[in-house]
Design a protein around this motif. Sequence first.
Motif, mmCIF file in Angstrom:
data_model
loop_
_atom_site.group_PDB
_atom_site.id
_atom_site.type_symbol
_atom_site.label_atom_id
_atom_site.label_comp_id
_atom_site.label_asym_id
_atom_site.label_seq_id
_atom_site.Cartn_x
_atom_site.Cartn_y
_atom_site.Cartn_z
ATOM 1 N N TYR A 81 -9.449 -11.906 -29.625
ATOM 2 C CA TYR A 81 -10.982 -11.307 -29.844
ATOM 3 C C TYR A 81 -12.011 -12.441 -29.249
ATOM 4 O O TYR A 81 -12.911 -11.960 -28.675
ATOM 5 N N HIS B 10 -16.985 -8.628 -30.774
ATOM 6 C CA HIS B 10 -15.761 -8.988 -31.365
ATOM 7 C C HIS B 10 -15.831 -10.204 -32.107
ATOM 8 O O HIS B 10 -14.892 -10.662 -32.652
ATOM 9 N N SER C 35 -14.623 -9.966 -35.679
ATOM 10 C CA SER C 35 -13.480 -10.095 -36.042
ATOM 11 C C SER C 35 -12.784 -11.242 -35.720
ATOM 12 O O SER C 35 -11.774 -11.710 -36.291
#
Length: 462
Positions: free
Chosen positions: A296, A304, A307
């Motif tokens: 990520y 991202h 995450s």
Amino acid sequence: MSLAPHSGPFRASQQSCSVTALDEPFTSFNMSSSASSGESLQETDSTIISQKADVKNYSMMTPAEKLSLCERRAQSLADSEEYDPCIQELVRCLALSRLVYGNEHFAVAQAQSRLAKAYLQHKGWAHQAQEHASQAHEVLRSSQQEERRSHLSCLLTIHQTLGNAALLLGNLAEAESSFQKAEIVVGDLVVQEAMGKEERVDIEYEIFTNLARVYQRQGKPEKALSQCERALELFQKGDQLSRICCVYRNMAAIEQAQGHLDRAIEHLLLAHSIALRQSPGGLEGAQIAHSLALAYSSTSEPHHNDSAAHFFEESISVYRSALGPQDTLTLSAQDDFSHFLLLTGQQERCAEIQKESLAYKKRTFGELSAEVAEALQLIGGVEMTQGQMRHSHRTLKKCLDIQNMLYGPQHKKTKATQRTVDMLSQSPEIGEGHKDIGLETRPPFCAVVSSVSEVTSSMSNS
């Protein structure tokens, strides 16, 4: 950036998914003993058999009885994971087989193939394994026709050993050929009804996985992925979760190598889900979470980042609780997280993590280690951007001392740190002992190192 942490999933998968176990080199055993039956048989009875009763009776045994005893002992030692003495017994089995049957008998091919497999599986000695497996193949072709099933079983061991040895030695075309031949032999054994379903799945999984490795290293990703798909088809009922997880991790590595991060993430998420289902809070799940965090963080897409941070924190939490804060996996994941925080502008948190890990790095890697120097460099850089010039000067001076010891004064890392220390030394805040200057006059972080990429690359290469 590689999705595999410094010691993490795709390298860790070599531990949990690899076919051969590479142990420490074994130096006390004389390799030439396998070539001469006379030298092996002239050893004293006490070194051949450890049990007192066997030592007492050994000199009275016929060569065939000694062979049977050595075969049983080799199996017992393998079961108890005493690999060095196991290999010594297998060498004796080979010498005794030649003595009992002659040099071109099927039993000699069997003994030679078992020794080759042991060298590779227990010691990782690819050259020795290749030599003995090749000799076994020659003996097998020249020996009188043995019972078909036994002949095929021996041939399968030979081709698998030759394939694995060639793969370790980087002879990819030879490895591909050997694994393909092994697959054909498996089919013949199935026709002969000489192989059960469970054994067939185990062997085919090994063959498909190794072929995937061969094709990946040959730069043939589509073929590699095809072999992974074949491996997954072996477990359609959903059993063998650990192997399914391993296949998905291998597929992620193949996709990542092609720059297909989205596909790599899809495979890793599947592997992560399986790992958590199989063992919540386990190390395999943490390793996959670490890889997901790296994946990520490599996408360069801001959405991202959450995450990435989540999976970094998950992996570090499990590593700390399962392995301890001083373990190399824990420290590696923290460095990768610091790396990510630096790139996303979270310099203060990056410095906090490095300060917390500094004592553990000193304990694990030593006071004068590259890991400690890099931590000090990061901490000093952040201190400088915050206007804490005196703290930064002191921290970077410690870093410089270590780099001088490790790399010498002419190394590029040492020179870069030296320039920064010299710059700080000339500032009035250091020379006159003034308090730290205000944040409004702080230099940019890039003044400490040539670029952010230099810091991140140096951390990745450690």
